[in-house]
Design a protein around this motif. Sequence first.
Motif, PDB file in Angstrom:
ATOM      1  N   VAL A   1       4.929   5.169  20.765  1.00 51.37           N
ATOM      2  CA  VAL A   1       5.026   4.720  19.373  1.00 51.37           C
ATOM      3  C   VAL A   1       5.697   3.352  19.311  1.00 51.37           C
ATOM      4  O   VAL A   1       6.584   3.039  20.103  1.00 51.37           O
ATOM      5  CB  VAL A   1       5.798   5.757  18.514  1.00 51.37           C
ATOM      6  CG1 VAL A   1       7.269   5.821  18.899  1.00 51.37           C
ATOM      7  CG2 VAL A   1       5.641   5.487  17.024  1.00 51.37           C
TER       8      VAL A   1
ATOM      9  N   CYS B   1      -1.259   0.801   8.587  1.00 57.12           N
ATOM     10  CA  CYS B   1      -1.548   2.233   8.827  1.00 57.12           C
ATOM     11  C   CYS B   1      -2.789   2.717   8.072  1.00 57.12           C
ATOM     12  O   CYS B   1      -2.981   2.396   6.903  1.00 57.12           O
ATOM     13  CB  CYS B   1      -0.369   3.090   8.363  1.00 57.12           C
ATOM     14  SG  CYS B   1       1.112   2.860   9.341  1.00 57.12           S
TER      15      CYS B   1
ATOM     16  N   LEU C   1       0.247   4.652  17.249  1.00 56.39           N
ATOM     17  CA  LEU C   1       1.278   5.361  16.477  1.00 56.39           C
ATOM     18  C   LEU C   1       2.386   4.371  16.157  1.00 56.39           C
ATOM     19  O   LEU C   1       2.842   3.631  17.038  1.00 56.39           O
ATOM     20  CB  LEU C   1       1.839   6.537  17.286  1.00 56.39           C
ATOM     21  CG  LEU C   1       0.889   7.706  17.558  1.00 56.39           C
ATOM     22  CD1 LEU C   1       1.552   8.736  18.480  1.00 56.39           C
ATOM     23  CD2 LEU C   1       0.460   8.375  16.242  1.00 56.39           C
TER      24      LEU C   1
ATOM     25  N   LEU D   1       4.723  12.959  15.640  1.00 60.34           N
ATOM     26  CA  LEU D   1       4.166  11.990  16.602  1.00 60.34           C
ATOM     27  C   LEU D   1       3.722  12.700  17.880  1.00 60.34           C
ATOM     28  O   LEU D   1       2.609  12.475  18.368  1.00 60.34           O
ATOM     29  CB  LEU D   1       5.209  10.913  16.934  1.00 60.34           C
ATOM     30  CG  LEU D   1       5.617   9.982  15.784  1.00 60.34           C
ATOM     31  CD1 LEU D   1       6.803   9.117  16.177  1.00 60.34           C
ATOM     32  CD2 LEU D   1       4.441   9.103  15.347  1.00 60.34           C
TER      33      LEU D   1
END
Length: 384
Positions: free
Chosen positions: A233, A246, A215, A204
């Motif tokens: 995130v 995603c 993210l 990440l």
Amino acid sequence: MSLLGASTAALKRGLASSVSRTSSRGLKVLAVLYQGGEAAKQEPRLLGTIENQLGLRPWLESQGHELIATDDKEGPNSVFQKHLKDAEILITTPFHPGYLTRDLISKAQNLKLCVTAGVGSDHIDLNAAVEKKIQVLEVTGSNVVSVAEHVVMSILLLVRNFVPAHEMIERGDWQVSDVARNAFDLEGKVIGTIGAGRIGYRVLERLVPFNPKELLYYDYNALPAEGAAKVGVRRIEDLKDFVSQCDVITVNAPLHEGTKNLVDADLLSHFKKGAWLVNTARGAICNAEDVAAALASGRLAGYAGDVWNVQPAPRDHPWRYMKNPLGGGNGMTPHYSGTTLDAQARYAAGTREIIENYLAGKPQNPANVIVGVGKYETKSYGQR
Ligand code: NAI
């Protein structure tokens, strides 16, 4: 302190090893490593090979201990199974795993300590190790940067359709449209990790400069708020909901009962059409046939990684040859992301440190302990 006293104290500490060995008999250390061949003779920094033996032989022998190093690991007549019967310490690596099954554990009468030279100890039946009070330690953190870099590279090579473009050049061809028709930017994509531990978090961190749209992560252990805010995130608690959002998914969770076959046809049916999947965690987390079928149908645009459900992977393993409908989308390599020369130096040193602690009866670094004496010490191998 008497040997018995040292042993009791060690057991009480839970994380420490057994008795002090400084004045006791030599013990048998068995190491299952991979065959390095010519490369290992020419490059001594290939420490994880049977040729270079993690640099342990001179030191262990100077202490009066015996080291058996082998790559012969399959079947009852293998060197591994023969010496396992009376070895006290077993060293294995995830790259050429000596599979320590429940059955083999029951035959390993003298075994006290398993050391994984690297990260990921799923090749050992950890539940059986708990029951038999065999400790399992690994060199936590030793190759997490190496893997995170490989993940970012794999994401880029899939999204940008790099492998077919390179193969075209090697063939002597030049037809830009054939490869550009399936090449995209990473910027603006939604990228998620299954598992946000040491590797997942480092992935990440490394993705932030690519300006993703978002993210995401899926993990039963929540990231600390500060760490999550630093990379921006968002946690998604339902796996199907997570995968459906995603464009790119990377798997960074250990293999255990809760992750085996996690990515199967059912879960893949919830992926966005044309998503990219990168798995450097463990092959058996993804169903081999279901992934190959999803790639062939275009449900997945690409699959990359370096881990296989049996290693070495058989020649006819579908992941060697699978392609998407445009003839690309395969970024598979042999298991090497976590065994760069930099990583090998770190996990060789860490393996020696774990054995030194064991021999001296010193406590181990708690972060390295997967299974302590009779219990799991890690929170990463499933919710218990
Ligand atoms: P870690 O223990 O720091 O992090 C693992 C994370 O996965 C934890 O946050 C844990 O809660 C999470 N997790 C566990 N089960 C899960 C589930 N069912 N769903 C979602 N998340 C789950 O471990 P680290 O260092 O990040 O390594 C992860 C794995 O990567 C290793 O166990 C190993 O299998 C693999 N690995 C592969 C290497 C390679 O060369 N390809 C080298 C090093 C590690």
